[in-house]
Design an enzyme around this catalytic site. Sequence first.
Site, PDB file in Angstrom:
ATOM      1  CE  LYS A 174     -35.791 -23.266  -6.638  1.00 24.95           C
ATOM      2  NZ  LYS A 174     -36.786 -22.429  -5.913  1.00 24.95           N
ATOM      3  CB  SER A 206     -39.267 -25.007  -4.757  1.00 30.67           C
ATOM      4  OG  SER A 206     -38.965 -23.661  -5.085  1.00 30.67           O
ATOM      5  CB  SER A 256     -39.213 -21.502  -2.765  1.00 33.22           C
ATOM      6  OG  SER A 256     -40.436 -22.128  -3.060  1.00 33.22           O
TER       7      SER A 256
END
Length: 443
Positions: free
Chosen positions: A81, A156, A180
């Site tokens: 990420k 996310s 997330s």
Amino acid sequence: MSGTWAHMTAAELGREIGAGRIHPVELVEAMLDAIDTHPLAPRIYARTTPDRARAEAMAAAGRAKSGLRRGVLDGVPISWKDLFDTAGIATEAGSALLKGRTPNRDAAVLETATHAGLVCLGKTHMAELAFSGLGLNPVTATPPCLNDDRAVPGGSSSGAAASVAFGLAPAAIGSDTGGSVRIPAAWNDLVGLKTTTGSLPLTGTVPLCERFDTIGPLAHSVEDCNLLLAALHGRKPADLAGASLAGTRLAVLETVALDGIRDRPAKGFDDATQRLARAGAQIDRIVVPEVAEALALAVTLVTAEAYGIWRETIERAPEKMFPRILERFRSGAQFTAMDYVAGWRRLHQLRAIWAEKTAQYDAVILPTSPILPPDANRLMTDNDYYVTENLLALRNTRIGNMLDLCVLTLPTSQPSCGISFMEAPGQENRLLRLGSAAELALR
């Protein structure tokens, strides 16, 4: 890329490397080529790291040849990420506010994973500054959802999930502050692990809300999550051999978690609980009123800290932000220090009550999300829809964050519908053994 490789788990790829049937450099080249040629890749990867990946793959090949492999995943490429610092490579956390931000050192967990032999393929797109459970990001990119090309993928860690679901990485590392890792894992039919707060170092990780931020893997299997967690820690994985549901006590959380659940998530959850029971689990149903109170505190504790961390950066150039994310951050300004301190004192009390009421169970189970992935275009044009769907997306997963639990989500029989298993803090090894047995029952 070999069609076989694209559908193998990280552990399977690692074992093939160990057996000499896959060369790490060939595997990395195949993955990089797949990313370069996939039409959706620009919406999944913010940037790739080909030079780094090739160098790390060559080193892994050398260790394999010399019989010095560092673990099952030595030489396996994964995605990260875009909030984990990568030395010499931009880390922008899905925000124009951080455009061009280039750290000079890797995040602590990336350093540890690299030492374990994992290969860094690149950085994946994410919700802006990690402050959304939807995965919608008009500032950089909104990754695709596996089961609905009109829908958001969950966030996310949106690109993290998409990279695995679309075969552009065997596994991914994301972060989880309110869901997330678990929401995008569930909405893309993956396994996702939320770790206990503080169990992995956040050094070199762009924060959202440090007292709730956690790091965790997204993958095709519980075994992969177990091996990835071990690599992030730099230690041996949990022993999953012989895991069974026989005699296991599970509790369905009825408070809040089942309210307003939509048909397909409800069907997936009900089917999953029946399969778990057939595999030998005893399943009770519990009501814990304190859960609702803990969730209500999130508005104060999360938004106040997030805005406290980001206020100066945001207010220098608020026009660079997606207005709905900007609004969420700014909502933290309304709370006083007294609100924040009192909120934390009460949350600690609620966590103790939860621990006492659930101590007799091996895990508490609930639907990972009560809704399906929402329509991306409507989220952009309908503010009420955006607010409602974002809050619902995060509602069930946030329980684990507020109560500081470790949580594992597994796919169910229904696409984009997951079931979550919540364990006491620090019990990841027990949770993974339970998850390994549950995975067999659910498949």
